[in-house]
Design an enzyme around this catalytic site. Structure first.
Site, PDB file in Angstrom:
ATOM      1  CE  LYS A  75      -4.642  -1.261   1.230  1.00  0.00           C
ATOM      2  NZ  LYS A  75      -4.533  -2.672   1.662  1.00  0.00           N
ATOM      3  CD  GLN A  89       0.731   0.554  10.023  1.00  0.00           C
ATOM      4  OE1 GLN A  89       1.904   0.214  10.087  1.00  0.00           O
ATOM      5  NE2 GLN A  89      -0.261  -0.268  10.266  1.00  0.00           N
ATOM      6  CE1 TYR A 115       6.654   4.367   9.540  1.00  0.00           C
ATOM      7  CE2 TYR A 115       4.421   3.511   9.561  1.00  0.00           C
ATOM      8  CZ  TYR A 115       5.776   3.296   9.447  1.00  0.00           C
ATOM      9  OH  TYR A 115       6.253   2.026   9.245  1.00  0.00           O
ATOM     10  N   GLY A 170      -9.750  -4.105  -4.551  1.00  0.00           N
ATOM     11  CA  GLY A 170      -9.338  -4.292  -5.934  1.00  0.00           C
ATOM     12  C   GLY A 170      -8.280  -3.336  -6.464  1.00  0.00           C
ATOM     13  CD  GLU A 219     -13.580 -11.581  -3.343  1.00  0.00           C
ATOM     14  OE1 GLU A 219     -14.023 -10.453  -3.208  1.00  0.00           O
ATOM     15  OE2 GLU A 219     -14.266 -12.538  -3.766  1.00  0.00           O
ATOM     16  N   GLY A 236     -15.946 -13.682   2.278  1.00  0.00           N
ATOM     17  CA  GLY A 236     -16.262 -12.373   1.698  1.00  0.00           C
ATOM     18  C   GLY A 236     -16.040 -12.374   0.202  1.00  0.00           C
ATOM     19  CB  SER A 251      -0.689  -8.305  -0.487  1.00  0.00           C
ATOM     20  OG  SER A 251      -1.414  -9.091   0.435  1.00  0.00           O
ATOM     21  CG  ASN A 306       2.247  -4.370   8.477  1.00  0.00           C
ATOM     22  OD1 ASN A 306       3.422  -4.530   8.814  1.00  0.00           O
ATOM     23  ND2 ASN A 306       1.866  -3.423   7.656  1.00  0.00           N
TER      24      ASN A 306
HETATM   25  C1  PLP Z   1      -5.196  -3.697   1.410  1.00  0.00           C
HETATM   26  C2  PLP Z   1      -4.604  -5.022   1.353  1.00  0.00           C
HETATM   27  C3  PLP Z   1      -5.041  -5.999   0.427  1.00  0.00           C
HETATM   28  C4  PLP Z   1      -6.179  -5.756  -0.532  1.00  0.00           C
HETATM   29  O1  PLP Z   1      -5.882  -4.722  -1.433  1.00  0.00           O
HETATM   30  P1  PLP Z   1      -7.024  -4.025  -2.299  1.00  0.00           P
HETATM   31  O2  PLP Z   1      -6.323  -3.018  -3.115  1.00  0.00           O
HETATM   32  O3  PLP Z   1      -8.000  -3.409  -1.331  1.00  0.00           O
HETATM   33  O4  PLP Z   1      -7.679  -5.098  -3.086  1.00  0.00           O
HETATM   34  C5  PLP Z   1      -4.381  -7.216   0.388  1.00  0.00           C
HETATM   35  N1  PLP Z   1      -3.368  -7.489   1.232  1.00  0.00           N
HETATM   36  C6  PLP Z   1      -2.928  -6.600   2.136  1.00  0.00           C
HETATM   37  C7  PLP Z   1      -1.810  -6.977   3.025  1.00  0.00           C
HETATM   38  C8  PLP Z   1      -3.526  -5.322   2.230  1.00  0.00           C
HETATM   39  O5  PLP Z   1      -3.088  -4.445   3.142  1.00  0.00           O
END
Ligand code: PLP
Length: 322
Positions: free
Chosen positions: A56, A86, A118, A184, A207, A211, A307, A310
């Site tokens: 992110k 964050q 931060y 997404g 997913e 959900g 992804s 944390n």
């Molecule tokens: C936000 C997040 C997602 C999902 O991302 P989207 O862009 O909302 O689909 C997946 N994994 C982690 C670790 C996230 O922080």
């Protein structure tokens, strides 16, 4: 709604230039054990090792980098209890922009502390009696702040797409690619990169089973709203896809798959013990789905987007012990 201008791969490429030198070019890790188990070549793009612990940072930094002088002065506002908060707080600090983050009163102490650490100005609201979007809009209006949403924004989507761009540029074309799906932003951005750099690759969003609004939306052709799902994948507890993310996903993604919480825990344990990777539950969505599909992946080149990482270590342990 059809007047929306969707981001393109050119926007991802421009985002890659903006974040260069600020975001980590995260490592791509392979595992002999996984390759043998799958009978395939599997490449893990490790965004759990990104700054602040998740992809992110890419989207947040890209969006804030595009602020004009006036926006920089007035600051950014975001609402989130998770990684987006964050990401905005850290990006704002690096760019010298004041940040206000609206968090629920019951947000994990660790996340509140990290966001404050931060330099973010944290505004607490009551999840049950107050409307965070209203608070955000009021702040934005009163003080001229710019609201940056966690996924449904062209600059956020373009920034998130840089992770897939790095992966494919580093390892070459893929046959299949598994990407976690919440609202997404990550999947839509990854789709832009995948379609430009590895056109024939099968691209899957993943997913939590509890959900599956994204799967329903993808398959039915319109955005389906659900109640906040009960799942350990807290980064994917979104209730619906966005007006920007949905059309890109519908156009460029091959399918949306689901996995159970138990499958996520199994992957968390495997990644920690065999690959020395600490991955949060949501971060394991792609890996878990690839594992479910492994009999179809023989001899293929497979990408897995990890992804984020944390997760409170005590929670990690209790999830594995359960
Ligand atoms: C936000 C997040 C997602 C999902 O991302 P989207 O862009 O909302 O689909 C997946 N994994 C982690 C670790 C996230 O922080």
């Amino acid at each position: 709604m059809n007047t929306l201008t969707l981001p393109t791969f050119d926007d991802v490429a421009a985002a890659a230039v903006r974040i260069n030198g600020y975001a980590h070019k995260t490592p791509v890790i392979t595992s002999r054990t996984v390759n043998e188990e799958f009978g395939a070549e599997v490449f893990f793009k490790c965004e759990n090792l990104q700054r602040m612990g998740a992809f992110k940072f890419r989207g947040a930094f890209n969006a804030l980098s595009k602020f004009d002088t006036q926006q920089r002065k007035a600051g950014v506002v975001a609402f989130s209890s998770g990684n987006h908060a964050q990401a905005i707080a850290l990006s704002a600090k690096l760019l010298g922009i004041p940040a206000t983050i609206i968090m629920p009163h019951d947000a994990p102490e660790m996340k509140v502390t990290a966001t404050k650490g931060y330099g973010g100005n944290v505004v607490i609201y009551d999840r049950y009696t107050e409307d965070r979007e209203q608070i955000g809009r009021d702040l934005a209006q009163k003080h001229g702040m710019t609201l940056i949403p966690p996924f449904d924004h062209p600059d956020v989507i373009a920034g998130q797409g840089t992770a897939a761009k790095e992966l494919i540029e580093e390892v070459g074309a893929l046959d299949a690619f598994f990407v976690p799906l919440g609202g997404g932003g990550l999947l839509a951005g990854s789709a832009l990169s995948t379609r430009s750099l590895s056109a024939g690759c099968k691209l899957y969003g993943v997913e939590p089973e509890a959900g599956n609004d994204g799967q329903q939306s993808f398959r039915s052709g319109s955005i389906i709203h659900i109640e906040t799902p009960k799942t350990i994948a807290d980064g994917a507890q979104t209730q619906h896809l966005g007006n920007y993310t949905f059309p890109i996903i519908r156009r460029d993604v091959d399918d949306v798959l689901t996995v159970t919480d138990a499958q996520l825990v199994e992957c968390m344990g495997f990644a920690a013990s065999r690959m020395k990777l600490l991955i949060e539950p949501t971060g394991c969505l792609g890996f878990a789905a690839a594992r479910q599909m492994k009999s179809h992946l023989h001899g293929k080149r497979v990408g897995v987007l990890v992804s984020g990482g944390n997760v409170d270590i005590a929670r990690f342990c209790s999830l594995l012990a359960a």
